[in-house]
Design an enzyme around this catalytic site. Sequence first.
Site, PDB file in Angstrom:
ATOM      1  N   ALA A  66      -3.106   4.055 -14.175  1.00 52.20           N
ATOM      2  CA  ALA A  66      -4.030   5.174 -13.891  1.00 52.20           C
ATOM      3  C   ALA A  66      -3.878   6.094 -14.999  1.00 52.20           C
ATOM      4  O   ALA A  66      -2.766   6.080 -15.933  1.00 52.20           O
ATOM      5  CB  ALA A  66      -3.469   5.685 -12.533  1.00 52.20           C
ATOM      6  N   GLY A 111      -1.614   0.823 -12.209  1.00 46.72           N
ATOM      7  CA  GLY A 111      -2.979   0.444 -11.651  1.00 46.72           C
ATOM      8  C   GLY A 111      -3.564  -0.633 -12.326  1.00 46.72           C
ATOM      9  O   GLY A 111      -4.498  -1.215 -11.546  1.00 46.72           O
ATOM     10  N   GLU A 114      -2.308  -3.545 -10.653  1.00 49.30           N
ATOM     11  CA  GLU A 114      -2.971  -3.540  -9.397  1.00 49.30           C
ATOM     12  C   GLU A 114      -4.584  -4.044  -8.867  1.00 49.30           C
ATOM     13  O   GLU A 114      -4.830  -4.523  -8.032  1.00 49.30           O
ATOM     14  CB  GLU A 114      -2.521  -2.131  -8.686  1.00 49.30           C
ATOM     15  N   GLU A 134       5.555   2.578 -12.568  1.00 49.51           N
ATOM     16  CA  GLU A 134       5.576   3.663 -11.975  1.00 49.51           C
ATOM     17  C   GLU A 134       6.922   4.561 -11.746  1.00 49.51           C
ATOM     18  O   GLU A 134       6.881   5.689 -11.799  1.00 49.51           O
ATOM     19  CB  GLU A 134       5.021   3.657 -10.437  1.00 49.51           C
TER      20      GLU A 134
END
Length: 260
Positions: A66, A111, A114, A134
């Site tokens: 992200a 992300g 993911e 993260e």
Amino acid sequence: MDFENLLYNCNEGIATLYINRPKALNALNAATIRELISAFTRIGADAEVKLVILTGSGEKAFVAGADISEMQPLDAITGRQFALLGHQLAALIEELPKPVIAAVNGFALGGGCELALCCDIRLASDNARFGQPEVNLGVIPGFGGTQRLARLIGKGRASELIMTGDMVDAAEAYRIGLVNKVYPAAELLAAAQKMAQKIASKGPVAVGLAKAALRDGLETDLTRACAREADLFGLCFATADQKEGMQAFLEKRPAQFAGK
Ligand code: DAK
């Protein structure tokens, strides 16, 4: 389709969607996630598209996570809104009745990893690197990583990746079952297209129902999962593709599936 942060093309029923923010290693900002939601919604409604290849622009990254600069100022409310946007995208990909192949062409971090986990099949270039870093940023995976990674590679291995924040290379990702196959970087897209062509030649309704059975079955116990499979297996017999597929076998000719 015209997007700011995505590139799209479609040939012979195979759509290729590039996440295209190479200056930020294709990091996912909210605008890009919204565009992905729009693209997958349109793909879902487009009868011409049988299958999607999702990849990153450039040679370095699939998606490096992200967008950290956009996430840094979030508060509890806007953080939750961002998470819900991500879950909307994940649900669209997983519920799309068409396969989505992730062609992971470099970093797939946070992300990005993911996002690849939401796809049905993951193919990787030999320079790909995977991780859930993260915890380095003081957060946990928020795009389903704690759940999908553990389901795919097991809780122990997922715990190690998520708690250490370590990256693994493509060979290790293959060894632990995070990716299906690894290719030299220059051959990745062609290999993804070859697999896509093979899947696209099968009965599209059956492929979509198989995706649903695999997805739904993993969410429930074996008895209910097999009951779901039986329902979907039965549904196949309501399709013209089932009649054609079996008739073609009996007549020793290739099947011509109509997708109905
Ligand atoms: N966000 C923003 N910019 C990024 C970025 C990221 N995740 N990753 C890289 N960039 C930018 C860098 O800031 C740099 O920009 P400039 O300085 O050139 O302006 C440019 O991309 C090139 O990166 P580097 O110079 O760092 O390149 P290196 O080859 O040296 O290093 C790297 C590559 C991938 C190892 C490094 O960039 C890196 O560590 N990047 C951060 C990786 C990371 O921590 N990713 C996890 C972020 S947390 C959700 C969705 C997702 C998530 C949660 C919720 N919802 C939608 C619900 C997940 C959270 C995360 O992903």
